[in-house]
Write a protein that holds these residues in place. Structure first.
Motif, PDB file in Angstrom:
ATOM      1  N   UNK A  36       0.837  -1.198   0.000  1.00 16.57           N
ATOM      2  CA  UNK A  36       0.000   0.000   0.000  1.00 16.57           C
ATOM      3  C   UNK A  36       0.869   1.243   0.000  1.00 16.57           C
ATOM      4  N   UNK A  37       1.953   1.237   0.787  1.00 15.67           N
ATOM      5  CA  UNK A  37       2.883   2.361   0.799  1.00 15.67           C
ATOM      6  C   UNK A  37       3.449   2.588  -0.600  1.00 15.67           C
ATOM      7  N   UNK A  38       3.889   1.517  -1.248  1.00 19.27           N
ATOM      8  CA  UNK A  38       4.482   1.641  -2.585  1.00 19.27           C
ATOM      9  C   UNK A  38       3.475   2.191  -3.588  1.00 19.27           C
ATOM     10  N   UNK A  39       2.236   1.729  -3.516  1.00 18.61           N
ATOM     11  CA  UNK A  39       1.197   2.235  -4.427  1.00 18.61           C
ATOM     12  C   UNK A  39       0.922   3.715  -4.168  1.00 18.61           C
ATOM     13  N   UNK A  40       0.799   4.095  -2.905  1.00 19.11           N
ATOM     14  CA  UNK A  40       0.556   5.499  -2.574  1.00 19.11           C
ATOM     15  C   UNK A  40       1.733   6.365  -2.996  1.00 19.11           C
ATOM     16  N   UNK A  41       2.941   5.916  -2.673  1.00 16.56           N
ATOM     17  CA  UNK A  41       4.133   6.679  -3.032  1.00 16.56           C
ATOM     18  C   UNK A  41       4.231   6.828  -4.547  1.00 16.56           C
ATOM     19  N   UNK A 105       0.646  14.878   3.530  1.00 16.87           N
ATOM     20  CA  UNK A 105       1.080  13.912   2.522  1.00 16.87           C
ATOM     21  C   UNK A 105       2.016  12.876   3.135  1.00 16.87           C
ATOM     22  N   UNK A 106       2.940  13.318   3.973  1.00 15.49           N
ATOM     23  CA  UNK A 106       3.853  12.378   4.619  1.00 15.49           C
ATOM     24  C   UNK A 106       3.108  11.407   5.528  1.00 15.49           C
ATOM     25  N   UNK A 107       2.113  11.905   6.258  1.00 12.04           N
ATOM     26  CA  UNK A 107       1.300  11.013   7.110  1.00 12.04           C
ATOM     27  C   UNK A 107       0.545  10.014   6.242  1.00 12.04           C
ATOM     28  N   UNK A 113       3.097   1.919   6.446  1.00 15.73           N
ATOM     29  CA  UNK A 113       4.321   1.366   7.015  1.00 15.73           C
ATOM     30  C   UNK A 113       4.309   1.420   8.539  1.00 15.73           C
ATOM     31  N   UNK A 114       3.675   2.458   9.083  1.00 16.49           N
ATOM     32  CA  UNK A 114       3.611   2.612  10.527  1.00 16.49           C
ATOM     33  C   UNK A 114       2.432   1.858  11.122  1.00 16.49           C
TER      34      UNK A 114
END
Length: 153
Positions: A36-41, A105-107, A113-114
């Motif tokens: 999910x992190x990779x897709x969002x990033x 955006x960072x959150x 990941x968090x």
């Protein structure tokens, strides 16, 4: 009074009483998801590079209706600029354009990941705290924009 109205804070604790009287942490953990992190990033990176390319090749001017009509920036002015500057690799300029958008955006990116659900956490906070925090955040952002555009000496 717990139940249908949603979680209520338990007296003097960092937990909330949810439906059925079960204690719910204010920071309910989620499953970690690098995918999910990779897709969002990836989505944010593509949008940033695309916005930077459009801005470089065809400057659309101010997109904010309030700023376009009155010349006064709104609290969210600079959000598009954040992504244009980030897409061009200008991280300091992105932060200067709208720090609230950068942090949000960072959150959003880091949440998987968090194992942190920012929206769920906000929903579990008392309504007064959400309104107060939101008001302070928007007012601070607007003061930042007014200063950035020279309206506040």
């Amino acid at each position: 009074m717990s139940g249908a109205a949603g979680p209520e804070p338990a007296a003097g604790t960092g937990t909330f009483v949810g439906r059925g009287g079960a204690a719910v942490s204010a920071f309910a953990p989620l499953r970690r998801s690098p995918r999910t992190f990779a897709l969002r990033f990836g989505a944010v990176a593509v949008a940033s590079v695309a916005a930077a390319w459009v801005h470089q090749n065809h400057d659309p001017g101010a997109l904010c209706p309030l700023r376009r009509v009155t010349g006064v920036p709104c609290p969210f002015c600079g959000s598009t600029t954040v992504f244009m500057e980030a897409g061009a690799g200008h991280w300091g300029a992105a932060l200067a354009a709208n720090p609230v958008t950068v942090v949000a955006t960072l959150v959003f990116l880091a949440a998987p990941l968090l194992a942190f659900d920012p929206f769920g956490t906000l929903n579990r906070l008392p309504s007064r705290l959400r309104w107060f925090g939101g008001t302070v955040l928007v007012a601070g952002s607007w003061l930042w924009q007014l200063h950035r555009f020279g309206f506040l000496g």
